[in-house]
Structures are given as C-alpha cells and as structure tokens.
Design a protein around this motif. Structure first.
Motif, PDB file in Angstrom:
ATOM      1  N   SER A  35     -11.149  -1.706  -0.761  1.00  0.00           N
ATOM      2  CA  SER A  35     -11.364  -0.513   0.075  1.00  0.00           C
ATOM      3  C   SER A  35     -10.069   0.270   0.278  1.00  0.00           C
ATOM      4  CB  SER A  35     -11.939  -0.926   1.440  1.00  0.00           C
ATOM      5  OG  SER A  35     -10.938  -1.586   2.195  1.00  0.00           O
ATOM      6  N   GLY A  36      -8.932  -0.326  -0.127  1.00  0.00           N
ATOM      7  CA  GLY A  36      -7.648   0.385  -0.067  1.00  0.00           C
ATOM      8  C   GLY A  36      -7.056   0.479   1.320  1.00  0.00           C
ATOM      9  N   LYS A  37      -7.490  -0.413   2.227  1.00  0.00           N
ATOM     10  CA  LYS A  37      -7.029  -0.296   3.622  1.00  0.00           C
ATOM     11  C   LYS A  37      -6.101  -1.425   4.054  1.00  0.00           C
ATOM     12  CE  LYS A  37     -10.793   2.556   5.350  1.00  0.00           C
ATOM     13  NZ  LYS A  37     -11.926   2.550   4.464  1.00  0.00           N
ATOM     14  N   GLN A  38      -5.653  -2.224   3.086  1.00  0.00           N
ATOM     15  CA  GLN A  38      -4.749  -3.322   3.449  1.00  0.00           C
ATOM     16  C   GLN A  38      -3.311  -2.925   3.141  1.00  0.00           C
ATOM     17  OE1 GLN A  38      -6.271  -6.728   1.296  1.00  0.00           O
ATOM     18  NE2 GLN A  38      -7.972  -7.005   2.718  1.00  0.00           N
ATOM     19  N   ASN A  49      -3.812   2.779  -3.177  1.00  0.00           N
ATOM     20  CA  ASN A  49      -3.696   4.239  -3.092  1.00  0.00           C
ATOM     21  C   ASN A  49      -2.515   4.791  -3.872  1.00  0.00           C
ATOM     22  OD1 ASN A  49      -5.964   4.585  -1.149  1.00  0.00           O
ATOM     23  ND2 ASN A  49      -4.622   3.314   0.119  1.00  0.00           N
ATOM     24  N   LYS A  78      -0.999   6.608   5.685  1.00  0.00           N
ATOM     25  CA  LYS A  78      -1.996   6.449   6.762  1.00  0.00           C
ATOM     26  C   LYS A  78      -2.333   4.970   6.976  1.00  0.00           C
ATOM     27  CE  LYS A  78      -4.192  10.847   5.757  1.00  0.00           C
ATOM     28  NZ  LYS A  78      -5.134  11.315   4.735  1.00  0.00           N
ATOM     29  N   VAL A  79      -2.156   4.191   5.926  1.00  0.00           N
ATOM     30  CA  VAL A  79      -2.424   2.751   6.032  1.00  0.00           C
ATOM     31  C   VAL A  79      -1.189   2.032   6.573  1.00  0.00           C
ATOM     32  CG1 VAL A  79      -3.041   0.653   4.727  1.00  0.00           C
ATOM     33  CG2 VAL A  79      -4.125   2.839   4.164  1.00  0.00           C
ATOM     34  N   SER A  80      -0.022   2.403   6.049  1.00  0.00           N
ATOM     35  CA  SER A  80       1.220   1.796   6.528  1.00  0.00           C
ATOM     36  C   SER A  80       2.377   2.750   6.281  1.00  0.00           C
ATOM     37  CB  SER A  80       1.473   0.472   5.804  1.00  0.00           C
ATOM     38  OG  SER A  80       2.788   0.026   6.070  1.00  0.00           O
ATOM     39  N   ASP A 112      -0.227   4.367   0.804  1.00  0.00           N
ATOM     40  CA  ASP A 112      -0.781   5.434   1.648  1.00  0.00           C
ATOM     41  C   ASP A 112      -0.136   5.329   3.032  1.00  0.00           C
ATOM     42  OD1 ASP A 112      -2.243   7.213   3.108  1.00  0.00           O
ATOM     43  OD2 ASP A 112      -4.217   6.423   2.543  1.00  0.00           O
ATOM     44  N   ASN A 172       0.827  -1.204   0.000  1.00  0.00           N
ATOM     45  CA  ASN A 172       0.000   0.000   0.000  1.00  0.00           C
ATOM     46  C   ASN A 172       0.864   1.258   0.000  1.00  0.00           C
ATOM     47  OD1 ASN A 172      -2.048   2.049   0.713  1.00  0.00           O
ATOM     48  ND2 ASN A 172      -3.326   0.256   1.048  1.00  0.00           N
ATOM     49  N   GLY A 229     -11.935  -5.972   1.266  1.00  0.00           N
ATOM     50  CA  GLY A 229     -10.919  -5.224   2.019  1.00  0.00           C
ATOM     51  C   GLY A 229      -9.868  -4.626   1.097  1.00  0.00           C
ATOM     52  N   ARG A 236      -6.397   0.663  -5.397  1.00  0.00           N
ATOM     53  CA  ARG A 236      -6.639  -0.141  -4.187  1.00  0.00           C
ATOM     54  C   ARG A 236      -5.446  -0.103  -3.236  1.00  0.00           C
ATOM     55  NH1 ARG A 236      -9.184  -5.160  -7.500  1.00  0.00           N
ATOM     56  NH2 ARG A 236     -10.783  -3.928  -8.523  1.00  0.00           N
TER      57      ARG A 236
END
Lengths: 522, 373
Positions: free
Chosen positions: A414-417, A448, A292-294, A290, A288, A411, A446
């Motif tokens: 949603s782009g949060k993994q 980001n 904010k995600v990692s 982003d 990912n 999941g 996905r």
C-alpha cells in the motif's frame, strides 16, 4: 478405600500396557521405510502443483520432479541455461528465440510422446491463466513453426528468456489430456484440480496422492526417457522444522529442507550430511520516499547514516554459516551481481556526521517486518530486534511494528510503511528480474519511488537493458551499485539454503536449481 | 416429577368465529401435552439453531474486519502489480461485492452445504474439513478417553485421601499438567519417546511407507480394523498414543482439580453420611452416592474439554505432523484464507454447540431437576 486404590492402579496399568503394546508394534524398525521410498520433510508452502499456477517453494520442488522444461540449468549452474526438451537459439537483437524439439524420445506418464503442440499449449496456458507465474512470458508471442520448431517473439529485447524457461512453472504438460479435462489457454481453464491429482508431465515422477495440507506422494514415471530413479516412491511430508530435526537423526526422513544452520550443525556427522547452497533470496531494508509517509526516510543523508550504522558482520553471524554479504540486491552467484567487497561497512563516526547533516533529532521511526516469517533460517523478528539494537547504538530509534506476513505484505504494497525489512526471492536467475527495484518498478512504487525520480539510475538501467550478452553483467552491476548507494534499499544479507540428507542416501545431487534431485538420489 | 407449567395457549378459550353460535357448548381445545423431556430437547434444538446462525454472523464479520486485503496473500509480487490480475482475482473471490451481499451469498451457499472454496488451494473447504476433521476426532477421542479415565480417578482419589501425601502429589501433578506449555511438552516427549527410547513411531498418523486403510470413517484405527488390516491398525494406534497423551495432559489436570473439588462438596452431604452409616460397601458409597452426585458439574467440564480438544490442538498437531483441523486452521489463518477461516470457525462453533446440546441432554437424564427449570 484400598479396593479403590487397587482399581485405580489396575486401570492405569491396563492403559500403560495398551499404550506399550501399540507403541512397540507400531514402532518402526525399518527407519526410512522400504528401500525404494525416500521421505522428505518440509514445512509446506503449497497451494497447487498445476505447473502453470504454482508459485510456491513446495510446489516448485514437486513440479521439478514431475515436469520437464524446454531448457534446463545443467548441474545447477544458474549462469548457463542449456538444452532441455529443446535446443535453443537467440537472434542477435534478443527478440526472437527459436526452439527445436530435441528429446524426441520424451514421453508423458501415460506413454504419449512429447510434441511441439504440447510445448506451445503449455506456454500459452501459462500466459492465459493470468496467474502468479504468467508474467514469465509477458509480451512473448508463441508460434508453432513446424513439428519440430517453435518461435518465441518478444516485443522488446528479451535476453533473460533462456534463464526463464527452465523454471518449473513452465513445465510441459500433455495438451491432449489436459484439454480433455477442462484445460484451456485462457481464464476459463478448469483443469487445476485434475492436474493436482493426475500430473501430466514427462519428468521422472508422477503424482500418486496429493494433500496440500499433509503429504504428497510421487511414484516413478515408467515412461521417463532419462535414467530410472533409484527411489521409486517419494513421500513429501508437511512437518515443522523442530520435528524434521528429530526425524532426520532417527532415519524417519532422508531429506530435511527447513533446518536453520544451528539445527543443522547440531546433527552428528554419523547421522546425516549437510549441503549448503547460496540462497536465491535477498534481505534488505526499505526506506519510503514519500515525505507524507516519513519526513526523515526521504533524506539521503539519513538513509546513508542507517547503512553505515549496521553491523553487517553480526547480521552475517545471525544468518548462519554460509550466509554472504551483499553489495547489491542481486545474489552473488548471478550475472550482474555487485562484487561483495563493495558492500558497506559499519562506521559510527560517519553515521554521526550524516545524522547531524540530516537533521534527525531522535524521533522514533516505525519499522515494519513479518513477525511470523523465517527466510532460510533467518528469523525476521530476531533480525529486526538486532537492527533496532545496532541502530540505537548509533542514535537512531526504531519503533518495531511486527505483523503477520499477509498483513505486512499488504501494508508494504500500500506504500504507507516508512521503513522495514523486505525480502525478494529470484523468479529467475537474471539481473533483469531485479528491475522492479528501479524507480517506477513495481517494488519501487511501494516506497513511492516513482519513474523519473532518479534520472541517473534510470539511464543506467536503460543502458543495462540494451547491453549485449558480454557486457550486460557489468552494466547491471554498475546500475545496482548506484541503486544501493541511494540507500532507498539497503542490502543486508544473502542467506544460506541448508538441506540435510540422511546417511542412508549414499549419492545425491543438490544444487541451486533443483535444491535436491530425487531422481538422481541413490 | 413436577408437571410443566401450562402454556398461555392452553389456558385461553378459543374465540367463536363470527356467524357461528356455539353458546355454552363452546369447547376448550386442549393442545397435546408434550413430554417434559421432549419439550426440553426441542427448546434446546431451537436455541442451538439460533446460536449457529449467530456463529455465521460473528465468523463472517470478524473475518472481514481483518485489516488486510486477502488478495495480497494470494498473489505473488509480480501478479499483485498487475491491476487486471488483481481485479480478476477480486471478482473471482466475490470481494468486489458489498459486504452485505457477500454475507447473504455466504449464507445461501451455506444452506446448500457449500462452505466455499479455499483461496489458496482452490479446493472446497467442506472437502478439506472432511479430510482433516476425522484426524482431529481420532486424536480428540484418544485424548478425552485418557483424560476422563485418569482425571476422574485421580480427582476422586485425591478427594478421598484429602490432605495426605497422595493428595498433595496428585495436586502437584495436576498443576504441572495445567501449566506446562504444550509445544515444549510435545517437542520433548517426541524427542525422548521416539528419538531416544524408540518406543513409539515417528510423526504423522502412519509411517510414510504405509498406505492408509480404505476410507470409511476417516479414523485410521477404526478403518484399519474394519478392513481387517491389523498391521496398519497397530501402526495407527502407535502413532496415536503419544500425541493423545500430550494433548490430554492439560485436560487431565483440569479434570483432576475439578472432580476433586466436586467430590469434596458431595462428601459433606447427609445422604452420603447416611449411606456410610447403613454399612454399605465403600465402592457402593463412592461410585453410587458420591461419584454420581459429583458428576453433574464434571460433565460440563468434560464437554467443554472435548470441544477444545477437537478445535484447539494446533500446537500438538504441528509437532506430531498430525494433519487435523488445528493445522488446517493455522494454515488458513497465516495465509488469510477467508473461506477456510470462516469454515473452520463455523465448524468449531457447531462442535461446541453440539457438545453443549449433548451435555444438556445428559443433564436432563442425570438430574431430573434440570428438565423442569
């Protein structure tokens, strides 16, 4: 008390005798059924056989036998689209394709001749249903020129169009009959159930019975304009891989689609033949982008450390005989694939340096994958555990996050993994199908990785898109190599597609296009 | 038989209406007395209806609590990236409505006999359940027949031969039946009896080249008999034997242990000793005195086992490619097909409720004390 024991023994004997009699009389001496029936088994991935809605493996397998398409891949050569129902010509700017009806003797299963109107209706219905395969003809205007000619105009250069039209989702249906049964070229269409039970194609078979949970039976289309199939009846059954293994060895089934390489190799040559085809699916790790995600997966040094920590040879071993290394996301047999010899190798010293540079201090990274999914025999749970062990050796800690496919996919979308295993099956055999991985593409979003995030890759992608027929393969390969070098996507392996065919089938055609061609089996 | 306690209504005097003077001539209105067994049945029906309504709420809520968007399971990668297609799909499935609206729509459709349409195959769930349920019924009946006959007899024999080698052997076998993993047993049994010994036909309900009999009940064995197709009947029966036996293993073990302990409890009663002392034949003592007394708790287990056999045969159905409710439920769960999950949940709930209702009725007939509780 003795009488009770005798009664018990008598009852047990009666049960056993009944079972024995029924079993013996029900047992089959004619394994494989009658001579004109071929039984194929697969774990169903089937929602519909309406060609313009289907987008699953089993649906595609069935529709290949029911419908003809405007173009084809002769002998399964995915690099050369050839004439099907029509001949074709592309304009120099790749924006206009002209189709000419070539097979004028083609007939639907009710005896109606295939016309240009049927082809136009089929294309427009595919577009108008707004279903899973509608994207195939996105931005394409369909126009009937005369009773022999169709024009497909694309907004942008569309060199991939000849590679798209052979897809079974663009099968040609009998427009007259479909319209009579609530078929339209927009979302109001209500012909799906009709088409599931009464196929309207001109292929070698027509549907006899349809049960999406259990069994689909096809019978020969007497009006087919090609050679009459030797097997007049095809029974496709929904059977687990474990049972397929027993059935193919016993002669109960003649084709097994889902055996992994270990299962296939366990079969004695006197019982069945194995045919291995390069899969059109790719397995990769995603990272990912982003923060904010990692915090760590956004770090290029860390991503490259992961890529150099993987023992690819072990992954290859895990995937079975015939699996291949991948240097990019595009399968090796496609135009635009990055040559295999450019794939990364394990280098733990390099990993150590890169990790130090990245500032990674051993924190656990959630690693997502589908726990119930197997891709061409590669069990994703096993793959994730293998990767976890390999990366741990290099000092990278993954926290495995298994989930059922639907949950995992949701999941991921949603782009949060932060990190995980992804799979991509080719929609059509052209490198442009993988543009979704370029920054701003639907899959890139996905993780980001937004449009413009990597101008160099965007520039290479634009260059590849504009390249002519002779140079586009190299242009795409250059772009996909750069894409792999970023480490956002780390290609793992191209699995192998193994089909096992019983020895009662003396002659058959199996290729990357149709997997197994029922009509050509003898 | 004790009489049912009078209801409150039957002991209350009716209040004279204003303007009427009935004086001492006021009459008691005696409500019609219900037969205790009929009252018992009506109460059970009322409770069952409430339970079914409860099941609809639970299945609906549980299904909608799944932390996944069902649209993700329906749409392919490309279509999922198109907001227009996503919105259209959501609207088509009614997922754009508030949850409470969705529930009442679901309930209203349910009252009209509509279980919804599968998100994946777009076929009505009720039609699909109608297709697959007879297969599970056939398998369940086969398994329960084998289980009841063998389980009860083994349990009885084990109890009567308590602490002998026969008892130990039966207890060991029942323990194996209960603890052996179904999937493994099914796979091994299929390999041995079909592939190695060739004594049973292969997977499925019929050989692939045999046309199913004309549908009357959906049970191939019965329908082929009704159609007079003996070859189809024997083939269908042959296909039924092994999955039924595999499915029955757990229940045989359970029933054996349960009936053994139940018989051992009854054997100690004075009336059994008296029957033996009267010199009654052993078979009369065993079947009329001991077995009937032990039957009440066993009925419960048989009822519950039958319910679970109908609904919980996923693994057996998978190995034997038996297209029943279990496989249908599994497919619905893995593809997040909400209408299918809710439909199957509801059907299974109803099956359990009906089985319990029948068990209660049987209690009423077998044990008169139940009716007056």
């Amino acid at each position: 008390m003795r009488r009770l024991t005798r009664s018990f023994v008598a009852i047990c004997s009666t049960l056993a005798l009944t079972a024995g009699l029924a079993a013996c009389s029900g047992g089959s001496d004619e394994a494989g059924g009658s001579g004109d029936t071929i039984v194929a088994e697969t774990a169903f991935s089937l929602a519909t056989i309406d060609p313009h809605r289907q987008f699953e493996f089993t649906g595609s397998t069935i529709d290949n036998a029911l419908y003809q398409t405007a173009l084809e891949f002769k002998d399964g050569d995915l690099t050369k689209p050839t004439d099907g129902l029509c001949s074709f010509e592309m304009s120099d700017d790749d924006k206009t394709m002209t189709l000419k009806l070539k097979q004028k003797d083609a007939k639907f299963s009710n005896g109606d001749p295939v016309t240009v109107d049927d082809i136009v209706f089929s294309f427009e219905r595919l577009q108008g249903l707004k279903g899973n395969p509608s994207f195939f003809l996105d931005g394409v205007k369909v126009k009937k020129v005369d009773d022999e000619t169709i024009e497909l105009k694309s907004e942008k250069p569309n060199p991939a169009l000849p590679y798209i039209l052979p897809n079974s989702s663009i099968g040609i249906v009998n427009s007259k009959v479909v319209k009579e049964n609530k078929g339209t070229t927009d979302e109001k269409d209500d012909a799906e159930q009709f088409l599931n039970e009464n196929s309207q194609g001109s292929g070698p078979y027509k549907v006899d019975t349809y049960d999406p949970d259990s069994q689909v039976v096809l019978t020969a289309n007497e009006h087919y304009n090609g050679p009459a199939p030797k097997y007049k009846r095809v029974v496709l059954r929904n059977v687990s891989a474990e049972t397929q293994l027993t059935d193919i060895q016993s002669g109960q089934a003649q084709v097994a689609y889902d055996l992994n390489s270990d299962q296939a190799n366990s079969i004695d040559d006197s019982m069945a033949q194995k045919t291995s085809l390069p899969s059109t699916r790719s397995l990769y790790i995603f990272n990912n982008m982003d923060s904010k995600v990692s915090d760590i997966t956004t770090n290029e040094d860390f991503r490259k450390a992961v890529a150099s920590a993987i023992d690819y040879d072990k992954i290859l071993e895990l995937s079975g005989e015939g699996a291949q290394r991948m240097a990019g996301l595009v399968p090796n047999e496609f135009n635009g694939a990055v040559p295999k010899d450019q794939a990364p190798e394990r280098d733990l010293a390099k990993t150590k340096k890169l990790l130090k540079k990245s500032g990674y201090d051993g924190e656990k990274i959630p690693f997502h994958y589908s726990s119930d999914q197997s891709v061409n025999g590669v069990d994703l749970a096993q793959l994730a555990e293998t990767l976890q062990a390999q990366l741990k050796e290099a000092g990278i800690n993954l926290a495995l996050k298994p989930a059922p496919s639907a949950t995992q996919l949701d999941g991921f979308r949603s782009g949060k993994q932060p990190m995980g295993i992804g799979t991509w099956g080719a929609d059509f055999p052209d490198p442009s199908n993988y543009n979704v991985f370029v920054p701003g593409g639907s899959v890139a979003e996905r993780v980001n990785w937004d449009k413009g995030a990597d101008p160099a890759i965007t520039k290479l992608a634009e260059k590849a898109e504009k390249a002519d027929e002779d140079s586009r393969g190299d242009a795409y390969a250059t772009m996909y190599k750069s894409l792999s070098d970023t480490g956002v996507w780390i290609p793992l392996v191209q699995p192998v597609d193994t089909i096992v065919v019983g020895n009662s089938v003396k002659k058959f055609v199996s290729n990357a296009d149709t997997s197994f061609d029922f009509a050509k089996a003898e | 038989m004790a009489e049912a306690a009078p209801t409150a209504a039957s002991t209350t005097e009716t209040t004279p209406t204003s303007g009427t003077t009935t004086g001492d001539a006021a009459q008691r209105i005696e409500p019609p007395k219900l037969h205790p067994l009929l009252r018992f049945i009506l109460i059970r029906i009322g409770i069952s209806v409430l339970l079914i309504w409860g099941v609809t709420i639970v299945t609906f809520l549980l299904t909608n609590l799944v932390p996944t968007d069902p649209v993700a399971a329906i749409l392919g990668d490309r279509a999922a990236a198109d907001p227009e297609i996503v919105a259209q799909t959501r609207e088509r499935l009614g997922l754009d409505q508030p949850l409470i609206v969705q529930y009442f729509t679901y309930l209203s459709n349910l009252l009209h006999g509509d279980l919804g349409v599968s998100n994946q195959t777009r076929t009505p769930v009720l039609d699909s359940i109608g297709q697959v349920f007879p297969a599970s019924i056939e398998l369940g009946i086969g398994a329960i027949l084998i289980s009841v006959i063998l389980g009860l007899l083994l349990g009885l024999l084990s109890a009567l031969k308590q602490n002998t080698i026969v008892d130990h052997a039966i207890r060991t076998l029942s323990l194996i039946g209960i603890s052996a993993p179904t999937f493994w047993i099914a796979t091994v049994a299929y390999f041995v009896f079909f592939f190695k010994l060739r004594v049973i036909p292969g997977a499925g309900r019929l050989d692939p080249w045999i046309t199913p009999p004309p549908k009357v009940t959906g049970l191939y064995t019965l329908d082929s008999l009704l159609a007079g197709q003996m070859a189809t009947f024997t083939n269908a029966l042959g296909h039924l034997i092994l999955p039924s036996c595999v499915l029955a293993l757990f229940t045989i073990g359970l029933l054996t242990r349960f009936s053994r302990s139940s018989v051992l409890d009854i054997i100690k009663f004075d009336y059994v000793t008296a029957a033996k002392a009267k010199g009654l034949p052993t078979s009369t003592v065993v079947f009329k005195y001991i077995f009937r007394g032990a039957l009440v708790p066993i009925i419960t287990v048989v009822g519950l086992a039958f319910g679970s056999l109908l609904s919980g045969a996923v693994l057996t159905e998978t190995v034997f490619a038996w297209n029943g409710l279990g496989q249908y439920a599994y497919r619905g769960a893995t593809t997040l097909d909400l209408p299918v999950i809710m439909g199957v949940g509801l059907v299974i709930g109803i099956v359990y409720i009906i089985v319990n209702f029948i068990v209660d009725l049987i209690y009423g007939f077998v044990d008169p004390r139940v009716r007056v509780r």
